[in-house]
Design an enzyme around this catalytic site. Structure first.
Site, PDB file in Angstrom:
ATOM      1  N   SER A   7      10.424 -13.336   0.367  1.00  0.00           N
ATOM      2  CA  SER A   7       9.787 -12.973  -0.900  1.00  0.00           C
ATOM      3  C   SER A   7       8.865 -11.787  -0.672  1.00  0.00           C
ATOM      4  O   SER A   7       8.310 -11.631   0.422  1.00  0.00           O
ATOM      5  CB  SER A   7       8.978 -14.148  -1.444  1.00  0.00           C
ATOM      6  OG  SER A   7       8.308 -13.767  -2.620  1.00  0.00           O
ATOM      7  N   ARG A   8       8.715 -10.961  -1.710  1.00  0.00           N
ATOM      8  CA  ARG A   8       7.748  -9.862  -1.635  1.00  0.00           C
ATOM      9  C   ARG A   8       6.605 -10.083  -2.625  1.00  0.00           C
ATOM     10  O   ARG A   8       5.739  -9.241  -2.789  1.00  0.00           O
ATOM     11  CB  ARG A   8       8.436  -8.523  -1.898  1.00  0.00           C
ATOM     12  CG  ARG A   8       9.402  -8.180  -0.777  1.00  0.00           C
ATOM     13  CD  ARG A   8       9.922  -6.778  -0.854  1.00  0.00           C
ATOM     14  NE  ARG A   8      10.930  -6.570   0.176  1.00  0.00           N
ATOM     15  CZ  ARG A   8      10.660  -6.139   1.401  1.00  0.00           C
ATOM     16  NH1 ARG A   8       9.431  -5.854   1.749  1.00  0.00           N
ATOM     17  NH2 ARG A   8      11.646  -5.987   2.269  1.00  0.00           N
ATOM     18  N   ASN A   9       6.665 -11.221  -3.327  1.00  0.00           N
ATOM     19  CA  ASN A   9       5.609 -11.570  -4.281  1.00  0.00           C
ATOM     20  C   ASN A   9       4.436 -12.153  -3.482  1.00  0.00           C
ATOM     21  O   ASN A   9       4.508 -13.248  -2.936  1.00  0.00           O
ATOM     22  CB  ASN A   9       6.183 -12.591  -5.284  1.00  0.00           C
ATOM     23  CG  ASN A   9       5.138 -13.094  -6.276  1.00  0.00           C
ATOM     24  OD1 ASN A   9       3.943 -13.088  -6.014  1.00  0.00           O
ATOM     25  ND2 ASN A   9       5.637 -13.540  -7.419  1.00  0.00           N
ATOM     26  N   ASP A  76      13.369 -19.700  -5.353  1.00  0.00           N
ATOM     27  CA  ASP A  76      13.598 -19.140  -6.684  1.00  0.00           C
ATOM     28  C   ASP A  76      13.132 -20.190  -7.670  1.00  0.00           C
ATOM     29  O   ASP A  76      13.464 -21.376  -7.529  1.00  0.00           O
ATOM     30  CB  ASP A  76      15.050 -18.753  -6.933  1.00  0.00           C
ATOM     31  CG  ASP A  76      15.123 -17.768  -8.098  1.00  0.00           C
ATOM     32  OD1 ASP A  76      14.631 -16.622  -7.929  1.00  0.00           O
ATOM     33  OD2 ASP A  76      15.616 -18.128  -9.173  1.00  0.00           O
ATOM     34  N   SER A  77      12.348 -19.753  -8.620  1.00  0.00           N
ATOM     35  CA  SER A  77      11.695 -20.734  -9.483  1.00  0.00           C
ATOM     36  C   SER A  77      11.497 -20.175 -10.868  1.00  0.00           C
ATOM     37  O   SER A  77      11.667 -18.980 -11.097  1.00  0.00           O
ATOM     38  CB  SER A  77      10.347 -21.108  -8.866  1.00  0.00           C
ATOM     39  OG  SER A  77       9.629 -19.943  -8.526  1.00  0.00           O
ATOM     40  N   TYR A 160       2.882 -18.467 -15.261  1.00  0.00           N
ATOM     41  CA  TYR A 160       2.616 -19.254 -16.473  1.00  0.00           C
ATOM     42  C   TYR A 160       1.592 -20.373 -16.238  1.00  0.00           C
ATOM     43  O   TYR A 160       1.394 -21.219 -17.123  1.00  0.00           O
ATOM     44  CB  TYR A 160       3.936 -19.844 -16.996  1.00  0.00           C
ATOM     45  CG  TYR A 160       4.994 -18.790 -17.303  1.00  0.00           C
ATOM     46  CD1 TYR A 160       4.975 -18.098 -18.510  1.00  0.00           C
ATOM     47  CD2 TYR A 160       5.998 -18.479 -16.384  1.00  0.00           C
ATOM     48  CE1 TYR A 160       5.938 -17.129 -18.794  1.00  0.00           C
ATOM     49  CE2 TYR A 160       6.953 -17.506 -16.656  1.00  0.00           C
ATOM     50  CZ  TYR A 160       6.917 -16.846 -17.856  1.00  0.00           C
ATOM     51  OH  TYR A 160       7.855 -15.882 -18.137  1.00  0.00           O
ATOM     52  N   ASP A 161       0.954 -20.397 -15.081  1.00  0.00           N
ATOM     53  CA  ASP A 161       0.012 -21.477 -14.760  1.00  0.00           C
ATOM     54  C   ASP A 161      -1.048 -21.715 -15.849  1.00  0.00           C
ATOM     55  O   ASP A 161      -1.366 -22.876 -16.140  1.00  0.00           O
ATOM     56  CB  ASP A 161      -0.697 -21.204 -13.413  1.00  0.00           C
ATOM     57  CG  ASP A 161       0.176 -21.578 -12.231  1.00  0.00           C
ATOM     58  OD1 ASP A 161       1.168 -22.304 -12.420  1.00  0.00           O
ATOM     59  OD2 ASP A 161      -0.142 -21.137 -11.105  1.00  0.00           O
ATOM     60  N   HIS A 186       6.442 -28.171  -8.527  1.00  0.00           N
ATOM     61  CA  HIS A 186       7.854 -27.982  -8.201  1.00  0.00           C
ATOM     62  C   HIS A 186       8.028 -27.421  -6.791  1.00  0.00           C
ATOM     63  O   HIS A 186       8.840 -27.876  -6.015  1.00  0.00           O
ATOM     64  CB  HIS A 186       8.476 -27.043  -9.243  1.00  0.00           C
ATOM     65  CG  HIS A 186       7.673 -25.781  -9.496  1.00  0.00           C
ATOM     66  ND1 HIS A 186       6.306 -25.786  -9.649  1.00  0.00           N
ATOM     67  CD2 HIS A 186       8.054 -24.468  -9.583  1.00  0.00           C
ATOM     68  CE1 HIS A 186       5.889 -24.541  -9.829  1.00  0.00           C
ATOM     69  NE2 HIS A 186       6.910 -23.730  -9.790  1.00  0.00           N
ATOM     70  N   ARG A 187       7.167 -26.436  -6.432  1.00  0.00           N
ATOM     71  CA  ARG A 187       7.282 -25.779  -5.119  1.00  0.00           C
ATOM     72  C   ARG A 187       6.845 -26.732  -4.015  1.00  0.00           C
ATOM     73  O   ARG A 187       7.474 -26.819  -2.951  1.00  0.00           O
ATOM     74  CB  ARG A 187       6.425 -24.504  -5.140  1.00  0.00           C
ATOM     75  CG  ARG A 187       6.627 -23.577  -3.964  1.00  0.00           C
ATOM     76  CD  ARG A 187       6.054 -22.196  -4.229  1.00  0.00           C
ATOM     77  NE  ARG A 187       6.749 -21.526  -5.307  1.00  0.00           N
ATOM     78  CZ  ARG A 187       6.263 -21.372  -6.540  1.00  0.00           C
ATOM     79  NH1 ARG A 187       5.064 -21.800  -6.852  1.00  0.00           N
ATOM     80  NH2 ARG A 187       6.982 -20.775  -7.466  1.00  0.00           N
TER      81      ARG A 187
HETATM   82  P1  IMP Z   1      11.192 -15.534  -8.957  1.00  0.00           P
HETATM   83  O1  IMP Z   1      11.398 -16.896  -8.359  1.00  0.00           O
HETATM   84  O2  IMP Z   1      10.638 -14.552  -7.989  1.00  0.00           O
HETATM   85  O3  IMP Z   1      12.379 -15.082  -9.714  1.00  0.00           O
HETATM   86  O4  IMP Z   1      10.009 -15.647 -10.032  1.00  0.00           O
HETATM   87  C1  IMP Z   1       9.709 -16.819 -10.648  1.00  0.00           C
HETATM   88  C2  IMP Z   1       8.835 -16.587 -11.891  1.00  0.00           C
HETATM   89  O5  IMP Z   1       8.687 -17.880 -12.499  1.00  0.00           O
HETATM   90  C3  IMP Z   1       7.430 -16.097 -11.588  1.00  0.00           C
HETATM   91  O6  IMP Z   1       7.303 -14.715 -11.752  1.00  0.00           O
HETATM   92  C4  IMP Z   1       6.599 -16.833 -12.635  1.00  0.00           C
HETATM   93  O7  IMP Z   1       6.633 -16.133 -13.844  1.00  0.00           O
HETATM   94  C5  IMP Z   1       7.351 -18.132 -12.835  1.00  0.00           C
HETATM   95  N1  IMP Z   1       6.840 -19.175 -11.915  1.00  0.00           N
HETATM   96  C6  IMP Z   1       7.490 -19.746 -10.862  1.00  0.00           C
HETATM   97  N2  IMP Z   1       6.708 -20.641 -10.240  1.00  0.00           N
HETATM   98  C7  IMP Z   1       5.544 -20.632 -10.899  1.00  0.00           C
HETATM   99  C8  IMP Z   1       4.310 -21.336 -10.704  1.00  0.00           C
HETATM  100  O8  IMP Z   1       4.123 -22.132  -9.762  1.00  0.00           O
HETATM  101  N3  IMP Z   1       3.346 -21.060 -11.588  1.00  0.00           N
HETATM  102  C9  IMP Z   1       3.495 -20.188 -12.620  1.00  0.00           C
HETATM  103  N4  IMP Z   1       4.595 -19.488 -12.832  1.00  0.00           N
HETATM  104  C10 IMP Z   1       5.623 -19.704 -11.970  1.00  0.00           C
END
Ligand code: IMP
Length: 205
Positions: A7-9, A76-77, A160-161, A186-187
């Site tokens: 991940s780069r986030n 991915d979430s 969206y927390d 979830h994570r």
């Molecule tokens: P990706 O998994 O990098 O495609 O990004 C998942 C996106 O889902 C994030 O940018 C958030 O907008 C949302 N998301 C996923 N997990 C969470 C969380 O734990 N809290 C809030 N938003 C989440």
């Protein structure tokens, strides 16, 4: 054992790292060392064009595994909202446009949900963790049910927390400490499944 997080986030990496460390299988005196893609500049960003969380997580994990040669873990979430037929789902990061902007995504969600009564504001966060190793791919799913508020509350977390109230709680994820969120998120759930698997395989203690 070395593991690279695909991940780069930065906020997501931070959350993944702290959950993995809290599980006790990485960090000081533990058997796993965590790496990030920054250490492998030749690895590019992966396009998340899969139809499911699982497809995207697998794609990211496999790419980083092949590119770095290291056991890879990808997440991915996203958020599935009942009143929106499961949207934003796999498009959660890009709900308001191609460039990820958490605040714009949140505002769009609140606009779409305007006038939706409390009892119809059900939603869930879903997370798929993919593990890519020399022996193949494994995936682990986690989810948390809850409901959406009408105004953002809290400063912590990301995405969206500030509008997500996990079931049985009157505070949003953004009002909880990292530990509290991870204990039910979830994570957190998906990563604890991963931990159990790594233990069963004898890859960690
Ligand atoms: P990706 O998994 O990098 O495609 O990004 C998942 C996106 O889902 C994030 O940018 C958030 O907008 C949302 N998301 C996923 N997990 C969470 C969380 O734990 N809290 C809030 N938003 C989440």
């Amino acid at each position: 054992m070395d593991i690279i997080l695909a991940s780069r986030n930065k906020k997501k990496i931070q959350e993944l790292k702290s959950i993995i460390e809290a599980c006790g299988f990485a960090g000081k005196d533990a058997t796993v060392t965590i790496h990030t893609p920054d250490e492998f500049p030749q690895c590019e960003e992966v396009e998340e064009d899969g139809a499911t969380f699982e497809a995207n997580a697998v794609k990211k994990a496999v790419y980083i595994f092949e590119c770095s040669g290291m056991t890879a873990v990808a997440d991915d979430s996203g958020l599935e909202v009942d009143a929106l037929g499961g949207a934003p789902g796999v498009f959660s990061a890009r709900y308001a446009g191609e460039v990820t902007d958490d605040w714009a995504n949140l505002e769009k969600l609140l606009r779409e949900m305007e006038g939706v009564p409390d009892e119809k504001r059900g939603a869930r966060f879903v997370c798929c963790i993919a593990l890519a190793t020399r022996s193949g791919i494994k995936t682990f799913l986690g989810h948390v049910d809850g409901r959406l508020g009408t105004t953002p509350r809290g400063e912590k977390g990301f995405g969206y927390d500030p509008v997500f109230y996990p079931e049985g709680h009157d505070r949003t994820f953004a009002e909880m400490t990292d530990e509290e969120k991870s204990s039910m998120s979830h994570r957190g759930r998906a990563l604890r499944e991963l931990q159990t698997y790594l233990k069963e395989q004898g890859l960690i203690l």
